[in-house]
Design a protein around this motif. Structure first.
Motif, PDB file in Angstrom:
ATOM      1  N   TRP A 232       3.662   1.678   2.842  1.00  0.00           N
ATOM      2  CA  TRP A 232       4.607   2.799   2.793  1.00  0.00           C
ATOM      3  C   TRP A 232       3.789   4.082   2.828  1.00  0.00           C
ATOM      4  N   GLY A 233       3.948   4.852   3.890  1.00  0.00           N
ATOM      5  CA  GLY A 233       3.230   6.105   4.036  1.00  0.00           C
ATOM      6  C   GLY A 233       4.176   7.275   4.061  1.00  0.00           C
ATOM      7  N   ALA A 234       3.806   8.350   3.367  1.00  0.00           N
ATOM      8  CA  ALA A 234       4.602   9.568   3.317  1.00  0.00           C
ATOM      9  C   ALA A 234       3.987  10.612   4.232  1.00  0.00           C
TER      10      ALA A 234
ATOM     11  N   ALA B 182       7.704   4.364   7.007  1.00  0.00           N
ATOM     12  CA  ALA B 182       7.130   5.675   7.304  1.00  0.00           C
ATOM     13  C   ALA B 182       8.156   6.742   6.964  1.00  0.00           C
ATOM     14  N   GLY B 183       7.802   7.630   6.037  1.00  0.00           N
ATOM     15  CA  GLY B 183       8.685   8.704   5.625  1.00  0.00           C
ATOM     16  C   GLY B 183       8.311  10.010   6.297  1.00  0.00           C
ATOM     17  N   GLY B 184       9.237  10.583   7.079  1.00  0.00           N
ATOM     18  CA  GLY B 184       8.964  11.864   7.734  1.00  0.00           C
ATOM     19  C   GLY B 184       7.824  11.811   8.716  1.00  0.00           C
ATOM     20  N   ALA B 185       7.664  10.690   9.417  1.00  0.00           N
ATOM     21  CA  ALA B 185       6.523  10.514  10.322  1.00  0.00           C
ATOM     22  C   ALA B 185       6.945   9.713  11.539  1.00  0.00           C
ATOM     23  N   HIS B 186       6.158   9.851  12.610  1.00  0.00           N
ATOM     24  CA  HIS B 186       6.358   9.081  13.833  1.00  0.00           C
ATOM     25  C   HIS B 186       4.995   8.893  14.485  1.00  0.00           C
ATOM     26  N   PRO B 187       4.837   7.911  15.383  1.00  0.00           N
ATOM     27  CA  PRO B 187       3.514   7.678  15.977  1.00  0.00           C
ATOM     28  C   PRO B 187       3.068   8.801  16.881  1.00  0.00           C
ATOM     29  N   GLY B 188       4.015   9.459  17.554  1.00  0.00           N
ATOM     30  CA  GLY B 188       3.706  10.652  18.327  1.00  0.00           C
ATOM     31  C   GLY B 188       2.811  10.405  19.518  1.00  0.00           C
ATOM     32  N   GLU B 189       2.442  11.492  20.147  1.00  0.00           N
ATOM     33  CA  GLU B 189       1.543  11.470  21.290  1.00  0.00           C
ATOM     34  C   GLU B 189       0.160  11.933  20.833  1.00  0.00           C
TER      35      GLU B 189
ATOM     36  N   THR C  47       1.845   8.669   9.360  1.00  0.00           N
ATOM     37  CA  THR C  47       1.102   8.773  10.623  1.00  0.00           C
ATOM     38  C   THR C  47      -0.079   7.814  10.626  1.00  0.00           C
ATOM     39  N   ILE C  48      -0.825   7.806   9.533  1.00  0.00           N
ATOM     40  CA  ILE C  48      -1.952   6.874   9.426  1.00  0.00           C
ATOM     41  C   ILE C  48      -1.447   5.436   9.482  1.00  0.00           C
ATOM     42  N   GLY C  49      -0.298   5.178   8.867  1.00  0.00           N
ATOM     43  CA  GLY C  49       0.282   3.843   8.915  1.00  0.00           C
ATOM     44  C   GLY C  49       0.604   3.394  10.329  1.00  0.00           C
ATOM     45  N   PHE C  50       1.142   4.286  11.147  1.00  0.00           N
ATOM     46  CA  PHE C  50       1.423   3.932  12.540  1.00  0.00           C
ATOM     47  C   PHE C  50       0.136   3.596  13.292  1.00  0.00           C
ATOM     48  N   HIS C  51      -0.912   4.354  13.042  1.00  0.00           N
ATOM     49  CA  HIS C  51      -2.184   4.075  13.710  1.00  0.00           C
ATOM     50  C   HIS C  51      -2.804   2.783  13.185  1.00  0.00           C
TER      51      HIS C  51
ATOM     52  N   VAL D 147       0.849  -1.189   0.000  1.00  0.00           N
ATOM     53  CA  VAL D 147       0.000   0.000   0.000  1.00  0.00           C
ATOM     54  C   VAL D 147       0.886   1.241   0.000  1.00  0.00           C
ATOM     55  N   LEU D 148       0.540   2.209  -0.841  1.00  0.00           N
ATOM     56  CA  LEU D 148       1.226   3.500  -0.881  1.00  0.00           C
ATOM     57  C   LEU D 148       0.214   4.580  -0.518  1.00  0.00           C
TER      58      LEU D 148
END
Length: 268
Positions: free
Chosen positions: A94-96, A119-126, A101-105, A23-24
């Motif tokens: 693969w999410g940009a 994940a490119g330029g993203a993190h799961p975050g708070e 962010t959506i990929g982490f969720h 998935v892209l």
């Protein structure tokens, strides 16, 4: 282009290529076509069955102005609906930026659906940002659309004309609704760390998000981080010359569902 309707909202996607599914999912600007314009589809279609999805508000998908339509858990459900429509049980992803962010969720809520995550330029975050700051950014979106974000990207990266056009094409009110909706989310870092799914992070060394991305790489067992030298946020998507030499071996190792072995980090 195919579509599926979930909760009355149309989600569009297309497939190209053959092989294990991948998935892209694009970022906050553009649509599934940016993966073609950027060269990703041509580079990977000979190896993978690519599923290019238009996130809600983009491309051929519906574009409601209700901020709740853009909440990340609803966008995760959109991805699952596409996978179900395609008959895909598990997939690489693969999410940009926003797509990452959506990929982490997606990984946090449905780890059984992913073989691996890039994940490119993203993190799961708070959890989401402060409401006053969210509304400030949303007001800027309504007033000026994507122009301030284009200008910021151009200070860090060389933005090709097709990408600039894609960024500017989003409706300002849709961008504002997306900004508010995506801010209303829970933190999923702990769930991502517990998922046991291979994760590859891509980040420019000039990206403001790099400290959080580094912390993610340290916190998630087996996660790997490729820092792109001299690159800004958008380059994690644009610079295929730097990302493909890492992404390809990662996919060869994990896209078919191979587990992490011995806690070792991936080395591309």
């Amino acid at each position: 282009m195919r579509t599926t309707v979930r909760e009355g909202r149309r989600i569009a996607w297309e497939t190209v290529g053959s092989g294990p599914p991948l998935v892209l999912l694009h970022g906050s600007f553009g649509d599934r076509g940016t993966w073609r314009s950027g060269g990703h589809a041509d580079a990977l279609a000979g190896e993978r069955r690519l599923v290019l999805i238009d996130a809600i508000g983009h491309g051929g998908s519906d574009a409601p102005l209700d901020a709740s339509a853009y909440r990340v858990e609803r966008q995760v459900d959109d991805i699952v609906a596409v996978l179900d429509a395609e008959g895909i049980g598990r997939t690489a992803f693969w999410g940009a930026s926003m797509g990452g962010t959506i990929g982490f969720h997606l990984l946090a809520r449905h780890p059984e659906r992913l073989t691996c995550l890039i994940a490119g330029g993203a993190h799961p975050g708070e959890a989401g940002a402060e409401p006053a700051e969210v509304e400030r950014v949303a007001a800027l979106c309504r007033e000026k659309g994507a122009e301030p974000f284009v200008e910021a990207a151009e200070r860090q990266s060389t933005v090709p004309g097709w990408m600039r056009d894609a960024m500017l094409a989003i409706d300002p009110d849709v961008l504002a609704a997306q900004t508010v909706g995506l801010s209303q989310r829970d933190g999923v870092a702990a769930a991502v760390a517990a998922a046991g799914v291979p994760v590859l992070l891509l980040a420019g060394d000039r990206d403001d998000r790099l400290p959080e991305i580094r912390r993610t790489a340290e916190a998630v067992p087996g996660a790997s981080l490729a820092e792109l030298p001299g690159c800004g946020h958008l380059d994690a998507f644009l610079r295929l010359d730097l990302t493909l030499p890492v992404v390809r071996p990662f996919l060869r190792r994990y896209a078919s569902g191979a587990p992490l072995s011995g806690g070792d980090r991936f080395r591309g």
